[in-house]
Design an enzyme around this catalytic site. Structure first.
Site, PDB file in Angstrom:
ATOM      1  N   LEU A 164       0.862  -1.179   0.000  1.00 37.97           N
ATOM      2  CA  LEU A 164       0.000   0.000   0.000  1.00 37.97           C
ATOM      3  C   LEU A 164       0.900   1.230   0.000  1.00 37.97           C
ATOM      4  O   LEU A 164       2.001   1.213   0.564  1.00 37.97           O
ATOM      5  CB  LEU A 164      -0.900   0.027   1.246  1.00 37.97           C
ATOM      6  CG  LEU A 164      -1.928  -1.089   1.405  1.00 37.97           C
ATOM      7  CD1 LEU A 164      -2.632  -0.944   2.752  1.00 37.97           C
ATOM      8  CD2 LEU A 164      -2.945  -1.087   0.273  1.00 37.97           C
ATOM      9  N   ASP A 165       0.437   2.319  -0.638  1.00 38.44           N
ATOM     10  CA  ASP A 165       1.179   3.575  -0.580  1.00 38.44           C
ATOM     11  C   ASP A 165       1.391   3.984   0.872  1.00 38.44           C
ATOM     12  O   ASP A 165       0.585   3.647   1.751  1.00 38.44           O
ATOM     13  CB  ASP A 165       0.398   4.697  -1.285  1.00 38.44           C
ATOM     14  CG  ASP A 165       0.300   4.483  -2.783  1.00 38.44           C
ATOM     15  OD1 ASP A 165       1.071   3.671  -3.307  1.00 38.44           O
ATOM     16  OD2 ASP A 165      -0.557   5.129  -3.401  1.00 38.44           O
ATOM     17  N   MET A 166       2.449   4.726   1.109  1.00 43.35           N
ATOM     18  CA  MET A 166       2.749   5.220   2.453  1.00 43.35           C
ATOM     19  C   MET A 166       1.538   5.938   3.064  1.00 43.35           C
ATOM     20  O   MET A 166       1.221   5.761   4.239  1.00 43.35           O
ATOM     21  CB  MET A 166       3.937   6.176   2.385  1.00 43.35           C
ATOM     22  CG  MET A 166       4.354   6.797   3.712  1.00 43.35           C
ATOM     23  SD  MET A 166       5.779   7.893   3.468  1.00 43.35           S
ATOM     24  CE  MET A 166       6.115   8.416   5.147  1.00 43.35           C
TER      25      MET A 166
END
Length: 559
Positions: free
Chosen positions: A406-408
């Site tokens: 997942l994106d940060m």
């Protein structure tokens, strides 16, 4: 026009209640300072009402229009007065000098500039190249050469068939003669057959000599024309490279310490030492250079898009966006050296004080709820991540193995395998897309429809990573299904079902004008930065890697 007092714009409204920024804007990820917002609105009003020049930005909805990035730089004059400078990226109305906007760092279009004369020389050579390419004699010789080669190949194949048939006939004669003829008669026959073989080989030999001569004559004439053309191309290449290097040296950028560096020097230590096209023509470098040159103190920066959205990038009318990475990052790193600049929020963990919640764990895998701001895996500068935390938690397992990411800025469900066997099974499920995922997001704007599908192919932006582009020519297929949950306070809450897993797919599909045309709340890359990105991986359905039992996990978003 270039006098700073003529380009220094005063605010036309009361700004006494605004406080000044403590540090200068970090230009690659920011929320615009309120005074920059006021300055941008004042500039936008000017763009809507000015009549001195014309450029079709597509503001009225014309898809053939060309939008542009504009920038405002909040500054303090040498006398202590507060105001701002304005700039645009590239050229507008085929000009790079317009009243009210700071000039380019180097004006290549100026009458006295070497650029015009050097470019005229390159253009003249280019016209010669075009003319010589269009020479009908060149095309005729190429066609003749191809035809001669085809005719020779056919004649050679025909003769070789004759030779094969002759060889077979002679072999049959020899075999028959060995049984029927006397030794003297056989010797005479073999001598005759040998002469026939030599004669056939000579036919092939002279055939080749004849065609080689004809082909060589045409090739020599063609070489004469192509060598002249190649010489012109090489001359054009050398002149272009020389002009490019002269330009790289002329673009010289100041910083607050009065240090000056050329484009060539700035990019020499980067992974791509050749500056990209348009480097130095963006609004931010123009603004800072002009302020430093004339003794104004930069306080804050903001850049916004004006006009119709481009085909590929996520750009919306009046929306603020960060500076680009490939062109501006090396330049601005030099220009901001010596200034107190806001910290890069992407270079530090936002989640050191946030817990990584364990939702499920057994000997095969672990399911976690990743908080917004925590990386899935370690980054270049940030080591804290879901992966490293699980390494500490499970020091004696074969893994953990990263299954997906997942994106940060995105929160929600993440799966990690703890054994090689589980990793193989889970990877297979994700690759075959048998895993079902549901995200929940909050977007800026009101949706009328209840559901829909977005199919916009995507690829990375080579000039501005990590941003992604919509690209119908080179992009990979990307598909998202969405369902409306509710509309409240001018924002829409959605369920998002990604059928593919492209980088930033959901964020781009929401923000792009061919998608929902509404960025997610808090999306600092494709919309407005806020306390967090309002995107959460809410539900996950998969099979247990060992038992194959169907499993479902769900965790509510905290926004």
């Amino acid at each position: 026009m270039h006098q700073p007092e003529n380009l220094f714009t005063r605010f036309n409204s009361d700004i006494s209640h605004y406080s000044l920024p403590d540090k200068f804007t970090y230009p690659f990820y920011y929320q615009p300072h309120p005074l920059c917002v006021v300055a941008a609105e004042q500039l936008q009003q000017h763009l809507e009402t000015q009549t001195e020049w014309k450029h079709d930005f597509g503001v009225d909805g014309n898809p053939q229009g060309t939008g542009k990035m504009f920038g405002v730089l909040l500054v303090q004059s040498p006398g202590g007065e507060l105001g701002y400078f304005s700039a645009f990226s590239g050229k507008i109305a085929d000009q790079n000098l317009l009243a009210g906007f700071v000039p380019p760092v180097f004006d290549m279009l100026a009458e006295e500039s070497f650029f015009r004369s050097d470019l005229a020389q390159i253009t003249a050579i280019n016209e010669q190249v075009t003319q010589r390419k269009a020479n009908p004699k060149l095309l005729q010789l190429k066609q003749t050469l191809n035809q001669y080669q085809t005719d020779y190949d056919h004649a050679e194949q025909t003769q070789r068939k004759v030779m094969i048939q002759g060889r077979a006939a002679r072999k049959a004669k020899r075999k028959q003669a060995e049984q029927q003829l006397s030794e003297a008669e056989l010797h005479s026959l073999l001598d005759q057959l040998g002469k026939e073989s030599v004669a056939e080989k000579n036919v092939l030999k002279y055939l080749k000599l004849e065609w080689d001569a004809k082909i060589a004559e045409v090739q020599a004439e063609l070489n004469q024309l192509t060598s002249e053309l190649d010489a012109l191309k090489e001359q054009r290449k050398q002149l272009s490279n020389a002009l490019q290097n002269k330009l790289f040296e002329q673009y010289r950028f100041l910083n607050i310490n009065g240090e000056q560096k050329s484009l060539k020097t700035i990019f020499s230590d980067t992974t791509n030492p050749v500056p990209p096209a348009g480097a130095g023509e963006c609004a931010a470098p123009k603004l800072l250079h002009f302020a430093f040159k004339h003794g104004y103190t930069p306080l804050a920066l903001a850049e916004f898009w004006w006009g119709v959205s481009p085909k590929s990038e996520v750009r919306q009318h009046k929306q603020f966006y960060p500076s680009c990475n490939s062109k501006c990052q090396p330049i601005l790193s030099h220009m901001l050296d010596g200034m107190r600049v806001d910290d890069n929020p992407l270079a530090e963990s936002w989640a050191l004080d946030k817990e990584l919640e364990i939702l499920f764990e057994d000997e095969a895998m672990v399911i976690v709820n990743k908080p917004s701001g925590l990386l899935s895996v370690p980054g270049k500068t940030i080591k804290d991540s879901a992966y490293t935390r699980l390494q500490e938690r499970y020091p004696d397992v074969e893994g953990p193995f990263v299954i997906h990411r997942l994106d940060m800025a995105t929160s929600g469900l993440l799966v990690f395998a703890l054994t090689k066997r589980a990793n193989k099974s889970l990877q297979k499920q994700f690759i075959s897309r048998s895993v079902q995922k549901r995200y929940v997001a909050l977007i800026e704007g009101t949706l009328d429809a209840q559901c829909g599908d977005i199919t916009l192919p995507m690829r990375g932006d080579p000039d501005d990573r990590p941003r992604q582009l919509v690209c119908f020519e080179h992009g990979k297929p990307a598909e998202t299904h969405w369902e409306l949950i509710e509309v409240k306070d001018g924002r829409s809450k959605l369920y998002l079902y990604p059928k593919t897993g492209r980088t930033h797919q959901l964020r781009v599909h929401c923000a792009h004008h061919l998608g929902l045309n509404m960025p997610m709340v808090g999306d600092g890359l494709y919309g407005d930065k806020a306390n967090r990105l309002h995107l959460h991986a809410e539900r996950l359905e998969l099979e247990h890697p060992y038992s194959k039992e169907p499993m479902q996990f769900q965790v509510e978003a905290d926004f």
